[in-house]
Design a protein around this motif. Sequence first.
Motif, PDB file in Angstrom:
ATOM      1  N   GLU A 189       0.833  -1.207   0.000  1.00  0.00           N
ATOM      2  CA  GLU A 189       0.000   0.000   0.000  1.00  0.00           C
ATOM      3  C   GLU A 189       0.868   1.259   0.000  1.00  0.00           C
ATOM      4  N   HIS A 190       1.931   1.240   0.788  1.00  0.00           N
ATOM      5  CA  HIS A 190       2.795   2.415   0.927  1.00  0.00           C
ATOM      6  C   HIS A 190       3.667   2.578  -0.300  1.00  0.00           C
ATOM      7  N   ASN A 191       4.071   1.460  -0.872  1.00  0.00           N
ATOM      8  CA  ASN A 191       4.798   1.532  -2.126  1.00  0.00           C
ATOM      9  C   ASN A 191       3.882   2.099  -3.209  1.00  0.00           C
ATOM     10  N   ALA A 192       2.597   1.729  -3.145  1.00  0.00           N
ATOM     11  CA  ALA A 192       1.624   2.262  -4.100  1.00  0.00           C
ATOM     12  C   ALA A 192       1.478   3.771  -3.927  1.00  0.00           C
ATOM     13  N   VAL A 193       1.442   4.240  -2.672  1.00  0.00           N
ATOM     14  CA  VAL A 193       1.345   5.688  -2.422  1.00  0.00           C
ATOM     15  C   VAL A 193       2.554   6.385  -3.039  1.00  0.00           C
ATOM     16  N   LEU A 194       3.728   5.817  -2.799  1.00  0.00           N
ATOM     17  CA  LEU A 194       4.948   6.401  -3.366  1.00  0.00           C
ATOM     18  C   LEU A 194       4.816   6.544  -4.883  1.00  0.00           C
ATOM     19  N   GLN A 195       4.246   5.509  -5.511  1.00  0.00           N
ATOM     20  CA  GLN A 195       4.115   5.530  -6.972  1.00  0.00           C
ATOM     21  C   GLN A 195       3.078   6.557  -7.434  1.00  0.00           C
ATOM     22  N   CYS A 196       2.152   6.940  -6.548  1.00  0.00           N
ATOM     23  CA  CYS A 196       1.101   7.901  -6.913  1.00  0.00           C
ATOM     24  C   CYS A 196       1.461   9.337  -6.543  1.00  0.00           C
ATOM     25  N   LEU A 197       2.645   9.553  -5.990  1.00  0.00           N
ATOM     26  CA  LEU A 197       3.042  10.907  -5.625  1.00  0.00           C
ATOM     27  C   LEU A 197       3.670  11.601  -6.819  1.00  0.00           C
ATOM     28  N   PRO A 198       3.514  12.920  -6.907  1.00  0.00           N
ATOM     29  CA  PRO A 198       4.098  13.638  -8.042  1.00  0.00           C
ATOM     30  C   PRO A 198       5.624  13.583  -8.010  1.00  0.00           C
ATOM     31  N   ALA A 199       6.213  13.413  -9.190  1.00  0.00           N
ATOM     32  CA  ALA A 199       7.671  13.329  -9.276  1.00  0.00           C
ATOM     33  C   ALA A 199       8.311  14.555  -8.626  1.00  0.00           C
ATOM     34  N   ARG A 200       7.624  15.694  -8.722  1.00  0.00           N
ATOM     35  CA  ARG A 200       8.142  16.939  -8.163  1.00  0.00           C
ATOM     36  C   ARG A 200       8.393  16.809  -6.655  1.00  0.00           C
ATOM     37  N   ALA A 201       7.455  16.123  -5.986  1.00  0.00           N
ATOM     38  CA  ALA A 201       7.583  15.970  -4.532  1.00  0.00           C
ATOM     39  C   ALA A 201       8.823  15.174  -4.199  1.00  0.00           C
ATOM     40  N   LEU A 202       9.092  14.167  -5.014  1.00  0.00           N
ATOM     41  CA  LEU A 202      10.162  13.239  -4.680  1.00  0.00           C
ATOM     42  C   LEU A 202      11.516  13.714  -5.179  1.00  0.00           C
ATOM     43  N   ALA A 203      11.489  14.689  -6.125  1.00  0.00           N
ATOM     44  CA  ALA A 203      12.755  15.220  -6.611  1.00  0.00           C
ATOM     45  C   ALA A 203      13.441  16.025  -5.516  1.00  0.00           C
ATOM     46  N   VAL A 204      12.640  16.663  -4.666  1.00  0.00           N
ATOM     47  CA  VAL A 204      13.255  17.500  -3.636  1.00  0.00           C
ATOM     48  C   VAL A 204      13.298  16.832  -2.262  1.00  0.00           C
ATOM     49  N   ARG A 205      12.520  15.793  -2.076  1.00  0.00           N
ATOM     50  CA  ARG A 205      12.513  15.148  -0.759  1.00  0.00           C
ATOM     51  C   ARG A 205      12.575  13.650  -0.962  1.00  0.00           C
ATOM     52  N   SER A 206      13.356  12.979  -0.147  1.00  0.00           N
ATOM     53  CA  SER A 206      13.371  11.531  -0.292  1.00  0.00           C
ATOM     54  C   SER A 206      12.192  10.945   0.480  1.00  0.00           C
ATOM     55  N   PRO A 207      11.684   9.796   0.035  1.00  0.00           N
ATOM     56  CA  PRO A 207      10.594   9.169   0.776  1.00  0.00           C
ATOM     57  C   PRO A 207      11.037   8.906   2.214  1.00  0.00           C
ATOM     58  N   GLY A 208      10.087   9.014   3.119  1.00  0.00           N
ATOM     59  CA  GLY A 208      10.417   8.805   4.517  1.00  0.00           C
ATOM     60  C   GLY A 208      10.897  10.074   5.183  1.00  0.00           C
ATOM     61  N   CYS A 209      10.908  11.196   4.442  1.00  0.00           N
ATOM     62  CA  CYS A 209      11.390  12.418   5.066  1.00  0.00           C
ATOM     63  C   CYS A 209      10.303  13.033   5.927  1.00  0.00           C
ATOM     64  N   GLY A 210       9.079  12.530   5.821  1.00  0.00           N
ATOM     65  CA  GLY A 210       8.039  12.925   6.748  1.00  0.00           C
ATOM     66  C   GLY A 210       7.413  14.282   6.493  1.00  0.00           C
ATOM     67  N   ARG A 211       7.563  14.891   5.302  1.00  0.00           N
ATOM     68  CA  ARG A 211       6.984  16.221   5.111  1.00  0.00           C
ATOM     69  C   ARG A 211       6.134  16.327   3.860  1.00  0.00           C
ATOM     70  N   ILE A 212       5.890  15.236   3.198  1.00  0.00           N
ATOM     71  CA  ILE A 212       5.222  15.287   1.905  1.00  0.00           C
ATOM     72  C   ILE A 212       3.742  15.639   2.073  1.00  0.00           C
ATOM     73  N   GLY A 213       3.096  15.031   3.064  1.00  0.00           N
ATOM     74  CA  GLY A 213       1.644  15.146   3.212  1.00  0.00           C
ATOM     75  C   GLY A 213       1.133  16.531   3.490  1.00  0.00           C
ATOM     76  N   ASN A 214       1.934  17.344   4.200  1.00  0.00           N
ATOM     77  CA  ASN A 214       1.372  18.638   4.579  1.00  0.00           C
ATOM     78  C   ASN A 214       1.960  19.804   3.797  1.00  0.00           C
ATOM     79  N   ASP A 215       2.533  19.515   2.619  1.00  0.00           N
ATOM     80  CA  ASP A 215       3.025  20.585   1.757  1.00  0.00           C
ATOM     81  C   ASP A 215       1.852  21.067   0.904  1.00  0.00           C
ATOM     82  N   PRO A 216       1.331  22.307   1.158  1.00  0.00           N
ATOM     83  CA  PRO A 216       0.120  22.746   0.458  1.00  0.00           C
ATOM     84  C   PRO A 216       0.304  22.762  -1.065  1.00  0.00           C
TER      85      PRO A 216
END
Length: 417
Positions: A159-186
């Motif tokens: 499920e979490h790997n699926a979430v990672l795959q559904c996140l915008p590339a932009r989010a992951l270009a600047v933050r690595s997964p597990g950095c704990g700040r993706i969800g609350n970036d407006p």
Amino acid sequence: MSADRALQVCLLGGTGSIGDSTLDVIARHPERFCLRAISGYRNLEKLAAICARFKPARVAVAHPEDVAVLANDLKTRAGPPMPEILSGAVALEQLAAEPSVDLVMAAIVGGAGLSSCLAAAREGKVIALANKEALVMSGALMINACQEHGAQLLPVDSEHNAVLQCLPARALAVRSPGCGRIGNDPALGIRCVTLTASGGPFRTWSREAMRSASIEQAVAHPRWKMGRKISVDSATLMNKGLELIEAHWLFGLHPEQLRVLVHPQSIVHALVQYDDGSVLAELGHPDMRSPIAHALAWACEPATRLHTPVASLDLAVLGRLDFEAPDEIRFPALRLARQAMEAGGNAACVLNAANEVAVDAFLHQRCGFLQIEACVEEVLQQHADPAPPRELAAVLESDRRSREAAASFLRRGRALH
Ligand code: NAD
Ligand code: MG
């Protein structure tokens, strides 16, 4: 990670179900991955067969007396080069922290995997995380260690790997997964994340029927073939509860942004809903080789893919996908896990410890199926503390006290019957 050198993998919990799937993926891509180290607890025969095939440099077993047994078996089975064989809980940390290891696959079940996972984080490794209990127990401690030491937490849980795959590339270009700040970036506009649950073997059962559920019935998962502990967690829905907490930490999602949806076919693994109303979902056959291959490929180069033999998805053949709301009255473990997530502090650690003890008791016929959640509820009420544990020792102390309380609750329950 360099493309001309095979990624050095340390596989912790290599003799289990996730271990099998990981080795299957590694074996199909020998030019990309090398099994540098493996742990297998007490499953010496299987460990010997894996060592003969993959030739890791280092191996960890549970007890000192197992070292000679494994060494002798390997001498007759495989011959040189012999791996270095270590033993004990500290050996897991040594394997994970070794400088030549690039990626640690954390596939030990339960709290036994916490210290090695944290050791990998402190050495700045890429961690492919299957061992959700480690993150549930330690929460901010693990995330902070990853941030401080530049470690990456790549979710292997489907499920979490699926979430990672559904996140915008932009989010992951600047933050690595597990950095704990993706969800609350407006700017990313994530409204909510939905984890799907198969509903487990008792999806349609009454509470009365569950009361006398047998071990065989509880571990007979309708979709996924997994270890016994996670299979029982899937039957109580505690697995989904632990996964809510896992998602909360991995992606920095507020508890209110997290939903659960029962989906018996287990084809859709998670959905991410955005502020504009769009929903992205990841679909695939329920086979852990897909998320494992995704995480391993990501560790080599983000957004690349590895081939696996998982069959192509044909929705016309499937015909339909069903969804229903989870029933927290019949499955209170989900409610308890959500309460623990919202309470913060050490509550998730307490919940996890009590659950591990109660599931183990159930698997050894020392309690009934419904006593698992009763035990978790009681221990959570007694031991949850709003102060978050600041160091590993505090997490381990909460874990120890909750385990004691759970064992005592179950002993009292047996005395009454
Ligand atoms: P499993 O029981 O099949 O394997 C567990 C592994 O951990 C084995 O190698 C075992 O020897 C080792 N182990 C057990 N107790 C240990 C201890 N005290 N110290 C050191 N090693 C020990 O379990 P699994 O199904 O492979 O699950 C492993 C982890 O992955 C769990 O945290 C589970 O929640 C998670 N997970 C599993 C699946 C799945 O499909 N199996 C899916 C998602 C997440
Ligand atoms: Mg899962």
